[in-house]
Design a protein around this motif. Structure first.
Motif, mmCIF file in Angstrom:
data_model
loop_
_atom_site.group_PDB
_atom_site.id
_atom_site.type_symbol
_atom_site.label_atom_id
_atom_site.label_comp_id
_atom_site.label_asym_id
_atom_site.label_seq_id
_atom_site.Cartn_x
_atom_site.Cartn_y
_atom_site.Cartn_z
ATOM 1 N N PHE A 59 16.087 0.085 1.758
ATOM 2 C CA PHE A 59 14.943 0.882 1.341
ATOM 3 C C PHE A 59 13.704 0.563 2.167
ATOM 4 O O PHE A 59 12.743 1.309 2.186
ATOM 5 N N PHE A 60 13.731 -0.596 2.808
ATOM 6 C CA PHE A 60 12.515 -1.117 3.442
ATOM 7 C C PHE A 60 12.535 -1.029 4.958
ATOM 8 O O PHE A 60 11.519 -0.810 5.582
ATOM 9 N N ALA A 74 13.882 5.787 -0.669
ATOM 10 C CA ALA A 74 13.029 4.959 0.181
ATOM 11 C C ALA A 74 11.539 5.231 0.011
ATOM 12 O O ALA A 74 10.753 4.290 -0.122
ATOM 13 N N PRO A 75 11.079 6.495 -0.006
ATOM 14 C CA PRO A 75 9.626 6.740 -0.146
ATOM 15 C C PRO A 75 9.050 6.160 -1.430
ATOM 16 O O PRO A 75 7.963 5.569 -1.419
ATOM 17 N N LEU A 76 9.781 6.308 -2.531
ATOM 18 C CA LEU A 76 9.290 5.789 -3.815
ATOM 19 C C LEU A 76 9.249 4.266 -3.802
ATOM 20 O O LEU A 76 8.269 3.656 -4.271
ATOM 21 N N MET A 78 9.006 2.322 -1.180
ATOM 22 C CA MET A 78 7.928 1.897 -0.294
ATOM 23 C C MET A 78 6.562 2.063 -0.956
ATOM 24 O O MET A 78 5.656 1.258 -0.762
ATOM 25 N N LEU A 79 6.411 3.131 -1.748
ATOM 26 C CA LEU A 79 5.149 3.354 -2.473
ATOM 27 C C LEU A 79 4.892 2.216 -3.452
ATOM 28 O O LEU A 79 3.770 1.704 -3.544
ATOM 29 N N VAL A 80 5.935 1.811 -4.181
ATOM 30 C CA VAL A 80 5.812 0.693 -5.118
ATOM 31 C C VAL A 80 5.399 -0.574 -4.376
ATOM 32 O O VAL A 80 4.521 -1.328 -4.823
ATOM 33 N N TYR A 81 6.019 -0.798 -3.215
ATOM 34 C CA TYR A 81 5.723 -1.999 -2.421
ATOM 35 C C TYR A 81 4.257 -2.036 -2.011
ATOM 36 O O TYR A 81 3.558 -3.037 -2.227
ATOM 37 N N TYR A 82 3.768 -0.944 -1.432
ATOM 38 C CA TYR A 82 2.402 -0.947 -0.912
ATOM 39 C C TYR A 82 1.352 -0.881 -2.012
ATOM 40 O O TYR A 82 0.250 -1.428 -1.862
ATOM 41 N N LEU A 83 1.681 -0.240 -3.133
ATOM 42 C CA LEU A 83 0.760 -0.272 -4.277
ATOM 43 C C LEU A 83 0.655 -1.694 -4.831
ATOM 44 O O LEU A 83 -0.440 -2.147 -5.189
ATOM 45 N N GLY A 84 1.774 -2.402 -4.880
ATOM 46 C CA GLY A 84 1.763 -3.788 -5.319
ATOM 47 C C GLY A 84 0.966 -4.673 -4.380
ATOM 48 O O GLY A 84 0.186 -5.529 -4.819
#
Length: 286
Positions: A59-60, A74-76, A78-84
């Motif tokens: 996913f990364f 993957a987009p979702l 990645m969104l969780v990762y960068y929001l975190g």
């Protein structure tokens, strides 16, 4: 031991070298408290998002052997990762600014026993978020005109979140304050940003090196959309990636502290706060 007890003046005019020195003096005097606060609030967020690249690399990291492979999720992810990551950075900045405000302002006024550090940190997260977003929009607007105006405004507004926290004012008023005092001190602020960025960059290279090495290993040895490596390999990568992100957030405190002292320098230069305070204290003794 005695050196750690030397009080640090916030409102004081300093040259570049003195700003760097006082930044590291503050860190040395308060490192234990900074680390504990970061470990309690920032580290859990960092550990959560570090699970993604460690245990779900498909996913990364795009598989370099099959670039056409893209996971639908993957987009979702990645969104969780960068929001975190963004939330962790916000909390880190709030911790540093709030702690500086308590140590350098509130304690000098003798009101520290009424200061709820945890509550203030949580409250300032939203204030810093609003100020950063507003400053970002202003910088983006000027960048659309030309790159140079965007850079000038970015330097002027770099310490706007600190102003919002220290002055207890709204994001728009913090932006306005930075705007009024930004141009006359632009070069000193720009020079401080560059020097601190070099220092932080060098230190951050060493904290992120193990995670970087493991990232390349995953990218070049994974097959067919990132098939799993062994659990031991993944566990080490999780550990190194957590250290990398957490280390980067702690190291970012150097920039936040340095810019806060730059703000204290500018405020003293314009308003002579320390001199006026000394005069007021002298008159009260009469």
């Amino acid at each position: 031991m005695n050196q750690n007890l030397i009080p640090i003046e916030f409102y004081k005019q300093r040259d570049l070298g003195e700003k760097i020195n006082v930044t590291f003096d503050f860190i040395k005097q308060n490192f234990k408290e900074i680390f504990v606060l970061m470990a309690k609030t920032v580290l859990p967020i960092v550990a959560f998002i570090a699970i993604i690249p460690a245990f779900f690399p498909e996913f990364f990291i795009s598989n370099v052997k099959q670039l056409e492979y893209v996971s639908p999720s993957a987009p979702l992810i990645m969104l969780v990762y960068y929001l975190g990551y963004f939330a962790a950075m916000l909390y880190g900045q709030s911790i540093i600014n709030t702690l500086m405000y308590q140590k350098l302002i509130v304690s000098k006024e003798g009101n520290s026993e009424f200061f709820d550090l945890k509550s203030e940190i949580n409250s300032n997260v939203f204030k810093i978020f609003g100020t950063s977003m507003l400053a970002g929009l202003v910088i983006m607007g000027f960048s659309l005109l030309l790159i140079i105006p965007g850079i000038i405004v970015a330097v002027m507004l770099n310490y706007a979140p600190t102003v919002a926290v220290f002055e207890k004012i709204s994001p728009s008023k913090a932006i306005s304050k930075c705007w009024k005092g930004g141009l006359t001190n632009w070069w000193s602020t720009f020079g401080l940003i560059i020097v601190v960025a070099i220092i932080v960059g060098i230190l951050n290279f060493f904290t992120s090196l193990p995670a970087t090495i493991f990232t390349f290993i995953i990218a070049f040895t994974s097959t067919n959309g990132g098939e799993a490596h062994g659990i031991i390999f993944k566990s080490f990568y999780f550990l190194f990636h957590t250290i990398s992100i957490f280390g980067a957030i702690i190291l970012s405190s150097i920039s936040i502290i340095a810019l806060a002292f730059q703000y204290g320098n500018i405020k003293e230069q314009k308003e002579n706060i320390s001199i006026n305070k000394q005069i007021s204290e002298f008159e009260n003794l009469k």
